[in-house]
Design a protein around this motif. Structure first.
Motif, mmCIF file in Angstrom:
data_model
loop_
_atom_site.group_PDB
_atom_site.id
_atom_site.type_symbol
_atom_site.label_atom_id
_atom_site.label_comp_id
_atom_site.label_asym_id
_atom_site.label_seq_id
_atom_site.Cartn_x
_atom_site.Cartn_y
_atom_site.Cartn_z
ATOM 1 N N ILE A 145 47.345 34.706 40.020
ATOM 2 C CA ILE A 145 47.786 35.506 38.893
ATOM 3 C C ILE A 145 46.551 36.052 38.206
ATOM 4 O O ILE A 145 45.617 35.315 37.889
ATOM 5 C CB ILE A 145 48.602 34.658 37.890
ATOM 6 N N GLY A 146 46.532 37.356 37.918
ATOM 7 C CA GLY A 146 45.407 37.937 37.200
ATOM 8 C C GLY A 146 44.155 37.986 38.056
ATOM 9 O O GLY A 146 44.197 38.248 39.254
ATOM 10 N N ARG A 147 43.012 37.753 37.405
ATOM 11 C CA ARG A 147 41.697 37.740 38.065
ATOM 12 C C ARG A 147 41.346 39.095 38.683
ATOM 13 O O ARG A 147 40.576 39.163 39.637
ATOM 14 C CB ARG A 147 41.636 36.671 39.159
ATOM 15 N N ARG A 148 41.918 40.187 38.162
ATOM 16 C CA ARG A 148 41.636 41.500 38.753
ATOM 17 C C ARG A 148 40.160 41.857 38.633
ATOM 18 O O ARG A 148 39.559 42.357 39.579
ATOM 19 C CB ARG A 148 42.517 42.563 38.082
ATOM 20 N N ASP A 149 39.571 41.602 37.461
ATOM 21 C CA ASP A 149 38.154 41.931 37.289
ATOM 22 C C ASP A 149 37.279 41.063 38.180
ATOM 23 O O ASP A 149 36.293 41.546 38.764
ATOM 24 C CB ASP A 149 37.748 41.758 35.820
ATOM 25 N N ASP A 150 37.627 39.772 38.287
ATOM 26 C CA ASP A 150 36.847 38.877 39.144
ATOM 27 C C ASP A 150 36.957 39.307 40.602
ATOM 28 O O ASP A 150 35.965 39.288 41.345
ATOM 29 C CB ASP A 150 37.337 37.432 38.979
ATOM 30 N N LEU A 151 38.164 39.684 41.003
ATOM 31 C CA LEU A 151 38.358 40.133 42.379
ATOM 32 C C LEU A 151 37.592 41.422 42.643
ATOM 33 O O LEU A 151 37.004 41.611 43.718
ATOM 34 C CB LEU A 151 39.852 40.336 42.645
ATOM 35 N N ARG A 152 37.553 42.289 41.652
ATOM 36 C CA ARG A 152 36.812 43.546 41.802
ATOM 37 C C ARG A 152 35.317 43.262 41.946
ATOM 38 O O ARG A 152 34.628 43.866 42.767
ATOM 39 C CB ARG A 152 37.072 44.434 40.590
ATOM 40 N N ARG A 153 34.803 42.320 41.151
ATOM 41 C CA ARG A 153 33.388 41.957 41.273
ATOM 42 C C ARG A 153 33.108 41.312 42.628
ATOM 43 O O ARG A 153 32.047 41.500 43.217
ATOM 44 C CB ARG A 153 32.991 40.995 40.145
ATOM 45 N N LEU A 154 34.075 40.547 43.105
ATOM 46 C CA LEU A 154 33.889 39.833 44.366
ATOM 47 C C LEU A 154 33.939 40.772 45.565
ATOM 48 O O LEU A 154 33.145 40.647 46.498
ATOM 49 C CB LEU A 154 34.973 38.754 44.499
ATOM 50 N N LEU A 155 34.844 41.739 45.530
ATOM 51 C CA LEU A 155 35.085 42.568 46.707
ATOM 52 C C LEU A 155 34.539 43.984 46.576
ATOM 53 O O LEU A 155 34.497 44.718 47.557
ATOM 54 C CB LEU A 155 36.587 42.655 46.998
ATOM 55 N N ILE B 193 31.428 31.810 44.694
ATOM 56 C CA ILE B 193 32.378 31.759 43.580
ATOM 57 C C ILE B 193 32.158 30.427 42.874
ATOM 58 O O ILE B 193 32.409 29.358 43.442
ATOM 59 C CB ILE B 193 33.825 31.882 44.090
ATOM 60 N N LEU B 194 31.693 30.497 41.637
ATOM 61 C CA LEU B 194 31.214 29.311 40.940
ATOM 62 C C LEU B 194 31.997 29.085 39.652
ATOM 63 O O LEU B 194 32.449 30.024 39.003
ATOM 64 C CB LEU B 194 29.716 29.470 40.619
ATOM 65 N N GLY B 195 32.144 27.844 39.261
ATOM 66 C CA GLY B 195 32.833 27.537 38.007
ATOM 67 C C GLY B 195 33.199 26.071 37.923
ATOM 68 O O GLY B 195 33.015 25.292 38.860
ATOM 69 N N MET B 196 33.756 25.689 36.795
ATOM 70 C CA MET B 196 34.123 24.305 36.540
ATOM 71 C C MET B 196 35.328 23.902 37.380
ATOM 72 O O MET B 196 36.022 24.741 37.960
ATOM 73 C CB MET B 196 34.440 24.121 35.051
ATOM 74 N N LYS C 154 38.674 28.582 41.732
ATOM 75 C CA LYS C 154 37.718 29.135 42.705
ATOM 76 C C LYS C 154 38.333 29.265 44.094
ATOM 77 O O LYS C 154 38.220 30.310 44.754
ATOM 78 C CB LYS C 154 36.472 28.240 42.753
ATOM 79 N N THR C 155 38.975 28.196 44.552
ATOM 80 C CA THR C 155 39.555 28.214 45.897
ATOM 81 C C THR C 155 40.667 29.250 45.996
ATOM 82 O O THR C 155 40.760 29.985 46.992
ATOM 83 C CB THR C 155 40.095 26.820 46.253
ATOM 84 N N THR C 156 41.501 29.324 44.989
ATOM 85 C CA THR C 156 42.588 30.303 44.992
ATOM 86 C C THR C 156 42.048 31.716 45.115
ATOM 87 O O THR C 156 42.555 32.537 45.898
ATOM 88 C CB THR C 156 43.421 30.168 43.707
ATOM 89 N N LEU C 157 41.007 32.026 44.366
ATOM 90 C CA LEU C 157 40.413 33.367 44.434
ATOM 91 C C LEU C 157 39.796 33.617 45.807
ATOM 92 O O LEU C 157 39.957 34.695 46.390
ATOM 93 C CB LEU C 157 39.349 33.527 43.336
ATOM 94 N N ALA C 158 39.096 32.621 46.349
ATOM 95 C CA ALA C 158 38.457 32.792 47.658
ATOM 96 C C ALA C 158 39.494 33.047 48.744
ATOM 97 O O ALA C 158 39.332 33.946 49.583
ATOM 98 C CB ALA C 158 37.620 31.559 47.988
ATOM 99 N N LEU C 159 40.568 32.253 48.752
ATOM 100 C CA LEU C 159 41.599 32.425 49.779
ATOM 101 C C LEU C 159 42.328 33.754 49.621
ATOM 102 O O LEU C 159 42.682 34.411 50.612
ATOM 103 C CB LEU C 159 42.581 31.263 49.719
ATOM 104 N N ARG D 258 25.672 36.660 46.315
ATOM 105 C CA ARG D 258 26.073 37.302 45.062
ATOM 106 C C ARG D 258 26.974 36.318 44.324
ATOM 107 O O ARG D 258 28.024 35.918 44.836
ATOM 108 C CB ARG D 258 26.821 38.609 45.345
ATOM 109 N N ALA D 259 26.570 35.925 43.122
ATOM 110 C CA ALA D 259 27.312 34.911 42.367
ATOM 111 C C ALA D 259 28.404 35.558 41.521
ATOM 112 O O ALA D 259 28.174 36.572 40.860
ATOM 113 C CB ALA D 259 26.368 34.122 41.473
ATOM 114 N N VAL D 260 29.588 34.977 41.568
ATOM 115 C CA VAL D 260 30.704 35.379 40.705
ATOM 116 C C VAL D 260 31.117 34.129 39.924
ATOM 117 O O VAL D 260 31.648 33.174 40.497
ATOM 118 C CB VAL D 260 31.895 35.917 41.526
#
Length: 1024
Positions: A282-292, A310-313, A318-323, A432-434
């Motif tokens: 859900i969401g993460r459009r900006d993060d996905l744009r930075r990633l891809l 993809i880094l974070g607490m 992180k895993t959801t975004l990567a997959l 490239r770090a996100v």
């Protein structure tokens, strides 16, 4: 343990055994025993059950033969927790899990024969139903989790059997599993391969249609791509996809001849399965744009695709975004897909070695087993070659360090590689770090809704409250939503209430075996001892953030060591750094640190850290206060015992100038206020009282009157209880000043008079003069002008006798203001002209600004608007950062009053509105009323009589609410003028008559003259 006959006792022992070695809180145990609805006597009942279990354990120990090598389990109690201390191999479940994990690792590393042996030992442990006979929701959900683990182990063993060619042997077992799980595509795929390998082609062909029908009937969906491709290969006669048999040396096992066709290696070109999107993102459009974003550009241009980290607490997604990203990019990278968990935070398992990662990755990408080298250098070279030549998608999940991955990566990969980690991986070349943060509120609400369904997500306000209590952390939101979904009797309000409890919120964010605390725990347990201690101590800090030097005091370490510890915690995302060297903990992580402080650190660890922090903070604040307000009337700070190193921290802090001191106080002010309240509530009331006194000048200048009121009130109560009259007098004087600034005049007068009486009785001339000065200003605000002059004259006499020229200037400035209100222009001007050179001599810009401001007000009263405007403009021109927001607002309002209207109407209104915003935010009601009167006058002068009347009416109401009679006179006069211009002469006469009477009563000569003039004009117009 057969003597433990009660369900509660058996459930308690099971709960402790399944989390062996881990301290479990009373609240958590109560939830497992009573299914989250524990009775009031739950803790006492748990204690009784623990006592009985301990007795049984002692009896078991006594029955052991002397010299027995077995360690007898014990139950430890500590800080509201119980923990079972035992060898994990005494507990069947842990033996089973350990053996299954060992087998998985052996298989991943290529040793199928040994893995199969270990799995056989694991399955021998499984006897009957786990937790048999135990009732309750926790036991039921735990049994389901155990069953899932057993199925995973069984499927792993069957997968190995298929690779070893034991097709016919596994068909009966797979047939039974398929009957139990008719929609499980993993079981169906294994059965299809087994039947095909055993030569039972007709039965193999029937598997796929049967699964398709059942999926459509039960789930309304079709089969996945992997099962469909397997079926198609069988139809075309192609070799079925599957890895080859693995041994440590890559040789076919001796004595085993496959009973059917040998599975072929996965060919390059897409035979590997397509990635699953994982959890729905859900969401993460900006993060996905930075990633891809740059990845897509590189693909289109045929360039090199860099590695994305993809880094974070823990729990941030992180895993959801990567997959999800891998799923989206699958079409552009058709040569294969691999998703590996590198195991940085898997319980009871070490992270995979680089060699293990390389071996598993090659296997997932379909490299034939016999070609995978044993030598590490050759292995890494082959892995780098594959990633450099194939366009595949690779997800390396939960990396422990960059060193775990670095040897595998080529200089210019053709594959797309996503790495996730709770650590920063700064040493990963070419990446490239996100950095992922918590979700925005709208996305958090959408995530919760997607889990529970729209039917139950019918109150957005409640959902916002729930996701906020989950810290906007995706994992916490998903767990809370899953728990809510599983409890149909719960309402959103009930869940919000449970999450709003002062303690135990982490225990509420759990479902089945998932909990957000467990995710944090895996990160915490991976830290060295000194970093664990530092993390716990940060949880003991009560403020919103903490600086480097305060953290060093908290840790009891030099600045350099503290800096290294903070950097290590930042590296693994347990803390955040939004601005340089200001560190925060996420809300849920802070609560987890609190729990650790209680359960592991103990009360003395936290108490010692708080003492160190208070000692450092109090002395640092004292030094800053004396730099900024060197002549402020105050008590000297007593010498408090400090632990070694505090002097070094203060020296390193570089509080050596007015600017550095002001910057430090402004940066720390929120934390200092919270710390004072925390100290008071945790057994350090004296330190809290001193901190309130030290901060009095700063809080007053920054208009933190609400916070200062609470601090000074508590301080006065403490000194009264000790007792210490001199210190109580000072606390009361600080309290009176704060209340006066907040326009709470009766309470301020009471505090100042009590403080004055104590100061006089103690013969403290400085405190006496300070109380008199403040009381004189208060009487002026209350329009008791003559009495105010008398009180200030007494204060002025004391200051002159003591040779205190700075406070003499303050008294003269206040006297000049009151003389102006009394209509004594010459006396007022003389007082200001005597005070201004003294303020400049002491380079006190704040006092200079106030005198200039009052001079401008005097010129306004003398109808010399140009001189007034020049005075006010000078304040704004030279003030810069030396004037507080409040004093700036006063100058803005006065400048507005001096501007010609209608020529500068727009500027005047802007200045008034800016000043009003400040007065309202600081709670200065008298100044707000004064500014409203000025705005009303500006509107009236431009013919906006109705709008002006609204401003005057509000000013009158505010002035009456705080007893500001002078401002009330001005409002009454303005209302009368408005009514006159609107044609309501009778109403105007009544208002102006009231204004004259009130001005006469308070001896406000200037206002009295203006009110009489307006009243006479009203009567003259009426007569006409």
């Amino acid at each position: 343990m057969s003597e433990i006959r009660t369900d509660k006792g058996r459930r308690l022992l099971a709960a402790l055994a399944l989390d062996v070695g881990r301290p479990l809180s009373h609240e958590l145990l109560a939830g497992r025993l009573w299914d989250e609805e524990p009775p009031p006597s739950a803790v006492a009942s748990i204690y009784s059950h623990v006592s009985r279990i301990r007795r049984q354990l002692r009896m078991a120990a006594a029955s052991e033969s002397p010299g027995s090598p077995r360690d007898i389990p014990t139950i430890e109690s500590r800080s509201h927790t119980y923990a079972l201390r035992a060898d994990t191999h005494l507990i069947d479940w842990h033996r089973f899990v350990d053996l299954s994990k060992n087998a998985r690792q052996l298989a991943d590393n290529g040793d199928d024969i040994q893995a199969r042996t270990v799995l056989g030992r694991a399955e021998e442990i499984w006897r009957g139903e786990p937790l048999a006979g135990l009732p309750g929701g926790w036991a039921q959900s735990t049994r389901a989790t155990m069953a899932d683990q057993r199925l995973a182990t069984t499927l792993l063993r069957i997968e190995i059997d298929l690779r070893l060619g034991r097709f016919g042997e596994v068909v009966p077992e797979l047939t039974a599993l398929r009957e139990e799980r008719p929609t499980d595509e993993r079981v169906a795929a294994h059965l299809l391969v087994a039947l095909h390998g055993a030569g039972r082609q007709a039965e193999a062909l029937a598997v796929y249609p049967a699964v398709v029908r059942r999926l459509h009937a039960d789930l309304g969906t079709g089969p996945g791509e992997a099962l469909t491709r397997l079926h198609e290969r069988m139809l075309t006669g192609a070799p079925l996809t599957g890895p080859a048999v693995r041994t440590p040396a890559g040789r076919t096992p001796v004595g085993r001849t496959p009973a059917g066709p040998r599975p072929a290696p996965v060919p390059r070109g897409g035979a590997a399965p397509s990635p699953s999107p994982g959890r729905h993102m859900i969401g993460r459009r900006d993060d996905l744009r930075r990633l891809l974003g740059s990845t897509g550009d590189a693909v289109e241009q045929g360039g090199v695709v860099t590695v994305s980290a993809i880094l974070g607490m823990a729990g941030v997604g992180k895993t959801t975004l990567a997959l999800h990203a891998a799923h989206l990019m699958r079409g552009r990278f058709p040569d294969g897909y691999a998703h590996l968990n590198l195991g940085a935070h898997i319980v009871n398992r070490h992270p995979l070695t680089p060699s293990a990662v390389a071996t598993a990755l090659l296997r997932r990408l379909g490299v034939p087993a016999t070609t995978v080298p044993i030598d590490s250098e050759e292995l890494f070279a082959l892995c780098a070659e594959v990633l450099a030549t194939r366009r595949a998608v690779v997800v390396l999940d939960d990396a422990a360090t960059a060193a775990q991955i670095r040897p595998l990566l080529p200089t210019a990969p053709a594959s797309l590689v996503f790495v996730t980690s709770r650590r920063r991986l700064a040493e990963l070349p070419g990446s490239r770090a996100v950095f992922l943060d918590i979700l925005p509120v709208d996305d958090a609400v959408a995530l919760f809704t997607s889990v529970v369904g729209r039917e139950r997500a019918d109150d957005r306000g409640r959902i916002v409250e729930i996701v906020d209590r989950c810290g906007l952390l995706p994992l916490a939101i998903e767990i809370a939503a899953s728990r809510f979904k599983a409890r149909p009797s719960w309402t959103l309000g009930h869940l919000a209430q449970r999450l709003s409890r002062k303690t135990g919120r982490l225990a509420e964010i759990r479902h089945d075996t998932e909990s957000v605390a467990r995710a944090f725990e895996m990160t915490y347990r991976s830290l060295p001892t000194e970093q664990q201690e530092a993390f716990r101590l940060l949880g003991a800090h009560p403020g919103p953030d903490i600086g480097l030097h305060a953290a060093a005091a908290l840790f009891g370490r030099p600045v350099d060591e503290a800096d290294h510890l903070l950097e290590a915690l930042l590296h693994c995302h347990l803390i955040q750094e939004d601005t340089p060297e200001r560190y925060q903990l996420h809300d849920l992580i802070r609560e987890y640190a609190h729990v650790l402080t209680r359960d592991e650190g103990g009360s003395e660890e936290a108490a010692g850290a708080l003492r160190r922090l208070l000692g450092f903070t109090l002395h640092a604040a004292d030094r800053a206060d004396r730099l900024i307000y060197p002549r402020r009337s105050r008590l000297p700070l007593p010498t408090l015992r400090q632990l070694p190193g505090s002097e070094g921290l203060l020296f390193d802090l570089d509080l050596d100038s007015n600017d550095s001191a002001r910057k430090w106080l402004v940066t720390e002010q929120s934390g200092l206020i919270v710390l004072a309240g925390h100290a008071r509530g945790t057994g350090h009331p004296e330190a809290a009282a001193w901190l309130a006194h030290v901060l009095a000048g700063h809080l007053d200048s920054q208009a933190y009157w609400s916070e200062a009121h609470e601090l000074h009130q508590a301080s006065a109560a403490y000194w009264r209880s000790v007792p210490n009259d001199r210190r109580e007098a000072r606390a009361l004087i600080d309290l009176g000043a704060t209340l006066a600034n907040a326009s709470r005049y009766p309470a301020a007068q009471e505090a100042l008079q009590r403080g004055l009486a104590l100061a006089r009785a103690d013969q403290d001339d400085d405190a006496t003069a300070e109380a008199l000065s403040l009381l004189g200003g208060l009487l002026w605000h209350q329009s008791s002008l003559v009495e105010a002059v008398d009180v200030l004259e007494e204060s002025l006499r004391i200051r002159r006798e003591s040779g205190d020229l700075w406070n003499t200037a303050r008294c003269l400035a206040n006297i000049g203001t009151i003389e102006n209100s009394l209509g004594n222009r010459k006396s007022s001007l003389a007082a200001y002209e005597a005070a201004l050179p003294l303020a400049r001599e002491f380079q006190d810009r704040t006092l200079e600004f106030r005198i200039l401001n009052n001079l401008g007000d005097l010129f306004l009263g003398m109808h010399d608007r140009e001189s007034a405007r020049i005075s006010f403009e000078r304040i704004l021109d030279i003030a810069g950062d030396d004037i507080s927001h409040f004093d700036l607002a006063v100058a803005q309002a006065n400048l507005a009053a001096s501007l010609p209207v209608p020529e500068q109407y727009d500027r005047a209104v802007r200045l008034y509105r800016s000043a009003l915003s400040t007065f309202r935010s600081t709670g200065s009601v008298r100044h707000e009323a004064n500014a409203l009167n000025g705005l009303g006058g500006t509107l009236l002068a431009t013919g906006r009589s109705a709008d002006a009347r609204d401003q005057y009416a509000l000013a009158r109401e505010l002035a009456r609410s705080v007893g500001a009679a002078r401002e009330e006179v001005t409002a009454l006069r303005g209302l009368g003028e408005c009514e006159l211009t609107l044609g309501a002469r009778a109403t105007a006469a009544l208002l102006l008559t009231e204004a004259v009477a009130l001005a006469d009563r308070i001896k406000a000569a200037d206002e009295l003259a203006l009110a009489r003039e307006s009243l006479a004009r009203t009567r003259g117009e009426h007569d006409a």
